[in-house]
Design a protein around this motif. Sequence first.
Motif, PDB file in Angstrom:
ATOM      1  N   THR A 187       0.835  -1.186   0.000  1.00 25.85           N
ATOM      2  CA  THR A 187       0.000   0.000   0.000  1.00 25.85           C
ATOM      3  C   THR A 187       0.877   1.246   0.000  1.00 25.85           C
ATOM      4  O   THR A 187       1.689   1.438   0.889  1.00 25.85           O
ATOM      5  CB  THR A 187      -0.918   0.020   1.239  1.00 25.85           C
ATOM      6  N   PRO A 188       0.710   2.110  -1.014  1.00 23.08           N
ATOM      7  CA  PRO A 188       1.510   3.330  -1.069  1.00 23.08           C
ATOM      8  C   PRO A 188       1.081   4.329   0.003  1.00 23.08           C
ATOM      9  O   PRO A 188      -0.020   4.261   0.541  1.00 23.08           O
ATOM     10  CB  PRO A 188       1.244   3.888  -2.467  1.00 23.08           C
ATOM     11  N   ALA A 189       1.954   5.268   0.278  1.00 19.39           N
ATOM     12  CA  ALA A 189       1.660   6.319   1.242  1.00 19.39           C
ATOM     13  C   ALA A 189       0.509   7.179   0.717  1.00 19.39           C
ATOM     14  O   ALA A 189       0.311   7.290  -0.499  1.00 19.39           O
ATOM     15  CB  ALA A 189       2.900   7.169   1.458  1.00 19.39           C
ATOM     16  N   PRO A 190      -0.265   7.791   1.618  1.00 18.21           N
ATOM     17  CA  PRO A 190      -1.394   8.629   1.184  1.00 18.21           C
ATOM     18  C   PRO A 190      -0.992   9.731   0.192  1.00 18.21           C
ATOM     19  O   PRO A 190      -1.732  10.008  -0.751  1.00 18.21           O
ATOM     20  CB  PRO A 190      -1.920   9.223   2.489  1.00 18.21           C
ATOM     21  N   ASP A 191       0.173  10.337   0.394  1.00 13.85           N
ATOM     22  CA  ASP A 191       0.621  11.376  -0.535  1.00 13.85           C
ATOM     23  C   ASP A 191       0.874  10.803  -1.921  1.00 13.85           C
ATOM     24  O   ASP A 191       0.580  11.449  -2.933  1.00 13.85           O
ATOM     25  CB  ASP A 191       1.895  12.055  -0.015  1.00 13.85           C
ATOM     26  N   ASP A 192       1.407   9.580  -1.969  1.00 15.89           N
ATOM     27  CA  ASP A 192       1.643   8.921  -3.257  1.00 15.89           C
ATOM     28  C   ASP A 192       0.325   8.616  -3.957  1.00 15.89           C
ATOM     29  O   ASP A 192       0.218   8.729  -5.182  1.00 15.89           O
ATOM     30  CB  ASP A 192       2.441   7.636  -3.077  1.00 15.89           C
ATOM     31  N   LEU A 193      -0.681   8.219  -3.183  1.00 24.19           N
ATOM     32  CA  LEU A 193      -1.994   7.941  -3.763  1.00 24.19           C
ATOM     33  C   LEU A 193      -2.619   9.203  -4.345  1.00 24.19           C
ATOM     34  O   LEU A 193      -3.210   9.173  -5.425  1.00 24.19           O
ATOM     35  CB  LEU A 193      -2.930   7.340  -2.712  1.00 24.19           C
ATOM     36  N   GLU A 194      -2.490  10.300  -3.626  1.00 30.86           N
ATOM     37  CA  GLU A 194      -3.030  11.572  -4.120  1.00 30.86           C
ATOM     38  C   GLU A 194      -2.345  11.973  -5.420  1.00 30.86           C
ATOM     39  O   GLU A 194      -3.004  12.388  -6.377  1.00 30.86           O
ATOM     40  CB  GLU A 194      -2.856  12.678  -3.073  1.00 30.86           C
ATOM     41  N   ALA A 195      -1.019  11.837  -5.456  1.00 33.93           N
ATOM     42  CA  ALA A 195      -0.271  12.196  -6.664  1.00 33.93           C
ATOM     43  C   ALA A 195      -0.660  11.288  -7.831  1.00 33.93           C
ATOM     44  O   ALA A 195      -0.833  11.756  -8.957  1.00 33.93           O
ATOM     45  CB  ALA A 195       1.233  12.110  -6.395  1.00 33.93           C
ATOM     46  N   ALA A 196      -0.820   9.988  -7.563  1.00 33.13           N
ATOM     47  CA  ALA A 196      -1.199   9.047  -8.621  1.00 33.13           C
ATOM     48  C   ALA A 196      -2.606   9.342  -9.130  1.00 33.13           C
ATOM     49  O   ALA A 196      -2.867   9.285 -10.337  1.00 33.13           O
ATOM     50  CB  ALA A 196      -1.115   7.609  -8.108  1.00 33.13           C
ATOM     51  N   ALA A 197      -3.523   9.682  -8.226  1.00 30.93           N
ATOM     52  CA  ALA A 197      -4.884  10.027  -8.636  1.00 30.93           C
ATOM     53  C   ALA A 197      -4.883  11.281  -9.496  1.00 30.93           C
ATOM     54  O   ALA A 197      -5.561  11.341 -10.531  1.00 30.93           O
ATOM     55  CB  ALA A 197      -5.772  10.225  -7.405  1.00 30.93           C
ATOM     56  N   ASP A 198      -4.107  12.276  -9.075  1.00 30.88           N
ATOM     57  CA  ASP A 198      -4.006  13.512  -9.863  1.00 30.88           C
ATOM     58  C   ASP A 198      -3.434  13.232 -11.252  1.00 30.88           C
ATOM     59  O   ASP A 198      -3.922  13.771 -12.252  1.00 30.88           O
ATOM     60  CB  ASP A 198      -3.137  14.543  -9.135  1.00 30.88           C
ATOM     61  N   GLN A 199      -2.423  12.371 -11.324  1.00 23.09           N
ATOM     62  CA  GLN A 199      -1.817  12.038 -12.619  1.00 23.09           C
ATOM     63  C   GLN A 199      -2.821  11.323 -13.528  1.00 23.09           C
ATOM     64  O   GLN A 199      -2.874  11.585 -14.731  1.00 23.09           O
ATOM     65  CB  GLN A 199      -0.585  11.166 -12.424  1.00 23.09           C
ATOM     66  N   ALA A 200      -3.603  10.422 -12.953  1.00 20.60           N
ATOM     67  CA  ALA A 200      -4.594   9.697 -13.754  1.00 20.60           C
ATOM     68  C   ALA A 200      -5.652  10.643 -14.298  1.00 20.60           C
ATOM     69  O   ALA A 200      -6.051  10.544 -15.465  1.00 20.60           O
ATOM     70  CB  ALA A 200      -5.247   8.596 -12.913  1.00 20.60           C
ATOM     71  N   ILE A 201      -6.084  11.581 -13.480  1.00 20.77           N
ATOM     72  CA  ILE A 201      -7.102  12.541 -13.918  1.00 20.77           C
ATOM     73  C   ILE A 201      -6.539  13.457 -14.995  1.00 20.77           C
ATOM     74  O   ILE A 201      -7.199  13.721 -16.010  1.00 20.77           O
ATOM     75  CB  ILE A 201      -7.652  13.328 -12.720  1.00 20.77           C
ATOM     76  N   VAL A 202      -5.305  13.930 -14.805  1.00 22.13           N
ATOM     77  CA  VAL A 202      -4.678  14.801 -15.805  1.00 22.13           C
ATOM     78  C   VAL A 202      -4.500  14.044 -17.124  1.00 22.13           C
ATOM     79  O   VAL A 202      -4.737  14.590 -18.207  1.00 22.13           O
ATOM     80  CB  VAL A 202      -3.332  15.344 -15.283  1.00 22.13           C
ATOM     81  N   ALA A 203      -4.113  12.764 -17.042  1.00 23.91           N
ATOM     82  CA  ALA A 203      -3.913  11.964 -18.255  1.00 23.91           C
ATOM     83  C   ALA A 203      -5.217  11.789 -19.035  1.00 23.91           C
ATOM     84  O   ALA A 203      -5.189  11.567 -20.247  1.00 23.91           O
ATOM     85  CB  ALA A 203      -3.330  10.600 -17.890  1.00 23.91           C
ATOM     86  N   CYS A 204      -6.345  11.894 -18.345  1.00 22.80           N
ATOM     87  CA  CYS A 204      -7.648  11.749 -19.001  1.00 22.80           C
ATOM     88  C   CYS A 204      -8.302  13.105 -19.245  1.00 22.80           C
ATOM     89  O   CYS A 204      -9.534  13.213 -19.307  1.00 22.80           O
ATOM     90  CB  CYS A 204      -8.550  10.859 -18.153  1.00 22.80           C
ATOM     91  N   GLY A 205      -7.498  14.127 -19.377  1.00 21.49           N
ATOM     92  CA  GLY A 205      -8.016  15.449 -19.711  1.00 21.49           C
ATOM     93  C   GLY A 205      -8.824  16.110 -18.611  1.00 21.49           C
ATOM     94  O   GLY A 205      -9.677  16.942 -18.894  1.00 21.49           O
ATOM     95  N   GLY A 206      -8.587  15.734 -17.374  1.00 21.40           N
ATOM     96  CA  GLY A 206      -9.296  16.342 -16.253  1.00 21.40           C
ATOM     97  C   GLY A 206     -10.639  15.702 -15.946  1.00 21.40           C
ATOM     98  O   GLY A 206     -11.345  16.152 -15.051  1.00 21.40           O
ATOM     99  N   ASP A 207     -11.008  14.666 -16.655  1.00 19.39           N
ATOM    100  CA  ASP A 207     -12.291  13.992 -16.449  1.00 19.39           C
ATOM    101  C   ASP A 207     -12.101  12.811 -15.504  1.00 19.39           C
ATOM    102  O   ASP A 207     -11.520  11.782 -15.870  1.00 19.39           O
ATOM    103  CB  ASP A 207     -12.845  13.518 -17.791  1.00 19.39           C
ATOM    104  N   ALA A 208     -12.590  12.958 -14.272  1.00 16.85           N
ATOM    105  CA  ALA A 208     -12.407  11.916 -13.258  1.00 16.85           C
ATOM    106  C   ALA A 208     -13.120  10.620 -13.648  1.00 16.85           C
ATOM    107  O   ALA A 208     -12.625   9.524 -13.385  1.00 16.85           O
ATOM    108  CB  ALA A 208     -12.896  12.406 -11.902  1.00 16.85           C
ATOM    109  N   ARG A 209     -14.280  10.741 -14.300  1.00 22.48           N
ATOM    110  CA  ARG A 209     -15.015   9.539 -14.708  1.00 22.48           C
ATOM    111  C   ARG A 209     -14.221   8.741 -15.735  1.00 22.48           C
ATOM    112  O   ARG A 209     -14.148   7.505 -15.660  1.00 22.48           O
ATOM    113  CB  ARG A 209     -16.377   9.936 -15.266  1.00 22.48           C
ATOM    114  N   GLN A 210     -13.615   9.404 -16.689  1.00 25.59           N
ATOM    115  CA  GLN A 210     -12.780   8.730 -17.680  1.00 25.59           C
ATOM    116  C   GLN A 210     -11.553   8.105 -17.014  1.00 25.59           C
ATOM    117  O   GLN A 210     -11.123   7.015 -17.403  1.00 25.59           O
ATOM    118  CB  GLN A 210     -12.341   9.714 -18.773  1.00 25.59           C
TER     119      GLN A 210
END
Length: 73
Positions: free
Chosen positions: A7-30
Amino acid sequence: MSAAAETPAPDDLEAAADQAIVACGGDARQAVKALLVANGFLEAQVEDLRASVSAGYSRGRFDVPRDRKDWYD
């Protein structure tokens, strides 16, 4: 290996979530949909790998040398 050990650290999870959202053009559902597809792919790989490992090896029935240098002598 337990899931807690990976399990990654909470800060790592936040960064990974932000990267995934940015990679999908800011669309969290995508981003969620892309992650679900990736997870399904990884689960399929795990099943393929499990099927390729012999039952005897996975149950520890074969004596695998710990020091492979001696094994080749």
